[in-house]
Scaffold this active site. Structure first.
Site, PDB file in Angstrom:
ATOM      1  N   CYS A  49       9.549 -12.016   3.153  1.00 51.89           N
ATOM      2  CA  CYS A  49       8.471 -11.036   2.958  1.00 51.89           C
ATOM      3  C   CYS A  49       8.983  -9.783   2.242  1.00 51.89           C
ATOM      4  O   CYS A  49       8.198  -9.010   1.710  1.00 51.89           O
ATOM      5  CB  CYS A  49       7.833 -10.681   4.298  1.00 51.89           C
ATOM      6  N   HIS A  96      25.624  -8.568  -4.370  1.00 54.09           N
ATOM      7  CA  HIS A  96      24.227  -8.402  -3.943  1.00 54.09           C
ATOM      8  C   HIS A  96      23.877  -9.403  -2.843  1.00 54.09           C
ATOM      9  O   HIS A  96      23.331  -9.023  -1.804  1.00 54.09           O
ATOM     10  CB  HIS A  96      23.306  -8.584  -5.158  1.00 54.09           C
ATOM     11  N   MET A 188       0.276  -4.118  14.552  1.00 50.12           N
ATOM     12  CA  MET A 188       1.539  -3.786  15.221  1.00 50.12           C
ATOM     13  C   MET A 188       1.676  -4.559  16.528  1.00 50.12           C
ATOM     14  O   MET A 188       2.765  -5.049  16.858  1.00 50.12           O
ATOM     15  CB  MET A 188       1.600  -2.274  15.470  1.00 50.12           C
TER      16      MET A 188
END
Lengths: 420, 263
Positions: A49, A96, A188
């Site tokens: 995501c 990376h 949430m």
């Protein structure tokens, strides 16, 4: 030879852009096949995501365009994905990936979920990865594990949902098997419920003002739906209550829950109020064995953990640096042998051609003299090649071979591909 | 060669106490193997030292044994309950008790009377072990109340991070109280055995106050087991009962000072 990563992440693209780039595991082989067809010897697609990244071995010049084309198609509206993207090459690409795997490049510093996502990406792309990326991803997982075991980068709970888990874990011996009641249908609360469920907490009840919405979420979590008015009596049995309603005032009040809490026989009750404005009346915290935490409290826990983790960044970066050099030494050694072989063959061809031309002009020479000249040409070539060969091998062992090889290839036009 | 193993144990206990307290001074917590290994090494040295004692009679050997049992229970708590924070209390306590025993002197103060030596050893060992378990119950209750206060006050400092969960502390308190009380009872019964086997003198005050303490301890166990008290109330009951044991001990010592007997 080279390693390149092209992608977007939470730093370069907003959520609504990132979610368009996200690939389901079943979509990965087709996207990778398109990129490999544009000219790369191996590829791995890491899609979470927070990031979508193509790791590529030996990409041709057309490959970046192919990657941005795939992502731009997903973006739609004529927009170019490269506007949100970045490219890292060679050592920087290796660094990376290692930083990603270690959680150093994560939105929440040190988060450990990425380690599993890197593993999944490698598993999904295994057939198309090729030996160099295979080794790179294998080492990235080891680097992530090393950073987590040798530094404090993964300690504590550095996000509000994970802080909710950390707080509950300070009350209950074991979270597995505990029951949770969710009030409201906020994002949430759903996220925190997912975090709790991953620790084995059973979300048994979901209550909302509108029953239909409660039922929709309850079905997702395998729970039973209730209306808010039916929820209060369940404060007797639930171990954890998560609230995130859209109500403009507190819905969980002393009057509503005190009778149910009194029947708990001293068992602790953890209430996590993730609503904004708050859903739980502060007076509820005064009830015996009730532990109430709102979003500010959880963010305070998360901020504390994040601050502690920041102290470990230098140690984690040092490990990443060491491992990059280790990988690069292996990679340099991998490429030096075929290039040296080609270099030697190329010069030997030149030597043979020039020798033949010279001997044609010197036809009066005896066979012994011709043999002597041929021997001289071999010796001269070997003398010329000796020092560069030694220097290249030493540079490869020290992890500096790649740059020298690139220079050699350009200077002598050695463009042949060799399998690693 | 009683002194050397005791001194080694003292050093290792002090180191274990320092390791347990270090995180509260802002230092990194020691690895679990080190936090568990150091007191266990001290325990091994201590067992060697106690095994070489010629007599268990007197305050000093009893204090030494109490320190030994406390460290053993600390290691058990860490192993079974992951309650490393117990060491915050037991570490300094065991160090202090052993240090005091060495200061008083571990040499035998009264030769074991024939015929009651075995009874005495058993009586003292069982009683001291029971006392150590009650001390552990007290420590678990104190840790519980500290963690409870921090959680209620929403303070997320070292206590929040380093202390075990509330429920685990409650379970540790429950277990040590429920096992400690019968052990102390058995120790008392063995004390009667000592009296009747060898005719050891026991003051009436010792018997009366001892029984009263036993009743208080029984009440603390009773409310837990029969009335199902848990959490804060049970922690207060546990602390009150252990405080009663200490108060009675101090009162009896003040009333009849001397180092010949532990109680």
């Amino acid at each position: 030879m080279s390693i390149t990563v092209l992608g977007v992440n939470h730093r370069t693209a907003p959520l609504e852009v990132r979610e368009r780039f996200a690939h389901e595991p079943r979509e990965v082989p087709a996207s990778l096949a398109r990129v490999l067809a544009a000219g790369a010897r191996g590829g791995v697609l890491l899609s979470t995501c927070n990031r979508t990244e193509f790791y590529l071995a030996e990409p041709d010049e057309a490959v970046p365009d192919a990657v941005w084309a795939i992502l731009s198609e997903r973006l739609g509206g004529g927009r170019s994905a490269s506007d949100y993207g970045y490219t890292r090459r060679d050592r920087d690409a290796v660094r990376h990936l290692y930083r990603v795997s270690a959680g150093l490049d994560a939105m929440i510093l040190g988060e450990s979920q990425i380690q599993g996502q890197v593993r999944d990406a490698w598993e999904t792309s295994k057939a198309q990865a090729g030996p160099v990326l295979h080794r790179l991803f294998q080492s990235a997982l080891l680097v992530g594990a090393r950073v987590r075991s040798e530094t404090g980068l993964a300690t504590g709970a550095a996000s509000a949902p994970s802080a909710a888990v950390a707080v509950a874990a300070r009350i209950f011996t074991r979270l597995a098997g505990r029951s949770a009641l969710i009030l409201g249908a906020g994002d949430m609360a759903e996220l925190a419920a997912t975090c709790l469920a991953s620790e084995g907490v059973r979300v048994t009840l979901v209550a909302n003002r509108t029953y239909e919405r409660a039922r929709a979420i309850a079905e997702q979590l395998g729970a039973r739906a209730l209306t808010l008015d039916e929820a209060w009596e369940h404060f007797t049995h639930a171990d954890i209550v998560l609230t995130s309603t859209a109500a403009p005032h507190a819905v969980v009040t002393w009057d509503r829950v005190a009778p149910a809490v009194a029947r708990r026989q001293g068992r602790p009750l953890c209430i996590l109020d993730l609503g904004m404005p708050r859903d739980v009346e502060p007076a509820v915290a005064q009830l015996e064995n009730v532990f109430l935490y709102d979003i500010d409290d959880l963010q305070a826990v998360a901020a504390q953990a994040a601050a502690e983790r920041r102290d470990d960044i230098p140690a984690a970066e040092r490990i990443v640096g060491e491992e990059v050099e280790r990988f690069w030494a292996w990679y340099g050694g991998l490429v030096v042998v075929p290039v040296l072989k080609e270099f030697r063959e190329r010069l030997d061809q030149v030597r043979a051609a020039e020798l033949e031309r010279a001997l044609r002009r010197l036809s009066h020479l005896s066979p012994d003299d011709r043999g002597e000249i041929e021997h001289f040409s071999h010796t001269l070539l070997n003398k010329f090649l000796h020092q560069p060969t030694i220097a290249l091998k030493e540079a490869a062992q020290a992890g500096r071979g790649y740059g020298m090889l690139e220079a050699l290839k350009r200077l002598f036009g050695l463009e042949r591909r060799d399998d690693p | 060669m009683v002194l050397v193993p005791h001194l080694i144990a003292l050093g290792l206990y002090a180191l274990a106490a320092a390791l347990a307290l270090a995180p509260f001074a802002g230092l990194r917590p020691a690895p679990r193997a080190l936090g568990l290994g150091v007191p266990l090494l001290g325990l091994a040295a201590h067992v060697i030292g106690v095994a070489r004692l010629t007599s268990f009679l007197g305050v000093a050997p009893t204090l030494s044994m109490l320190a030994l049992f406390l460290v053993a229970l600390q290691a058990a708590s860490e192993g079974l309950f992951r309650a490393s924070a117990v060491g915050v209390f037991t570490g300094p306590l065991a160090t202090g008790l052993l240090g005091l025993a060495l200061l008083i002197g571990l040499a035998p103060e009264a030769p074991p009377a024939s015929g009651r030596g075995a009874w005495s050893i058993l009586h003292i060992t069982v009683s001291v072990f029971g006392l150590a378990m009650l001390a552990l119950a007290f420590i678990a209750a104190a840790l519980y109340l500290l963690q409870f206060r921090e959680l209620k006050a929403k303070r997320f400092g070292p206590v929040f991070r380093l202390f075990p969960p509330l429920e685990r502390l409650d379970q540790l308190n429950h277990l040590s109280l429920v096992l400690g009380f019968p052990t102390v009872t058995l120790g008392v019964l063995l004390g009667f055995g000592v009296r009747y086997a060898g005719g050891a003198s026991v003051d009436a005050a010792q018997v009366v106050w001892g029984m009263l303490t036993w009743v208080v301890l029984g009440w603390a166990v009773g409310v837990r087991v029969v009335r199902h008290w848990a959490g804060r109330r049970a922690a207060f009951a546990s602390i009150a009962s252990f405080a009663a044991v200490l108060l009675v001990y101090v009162a009896l010592k003040l009333a009849a000072p001397g180092t010949q007997r532990f109680l």
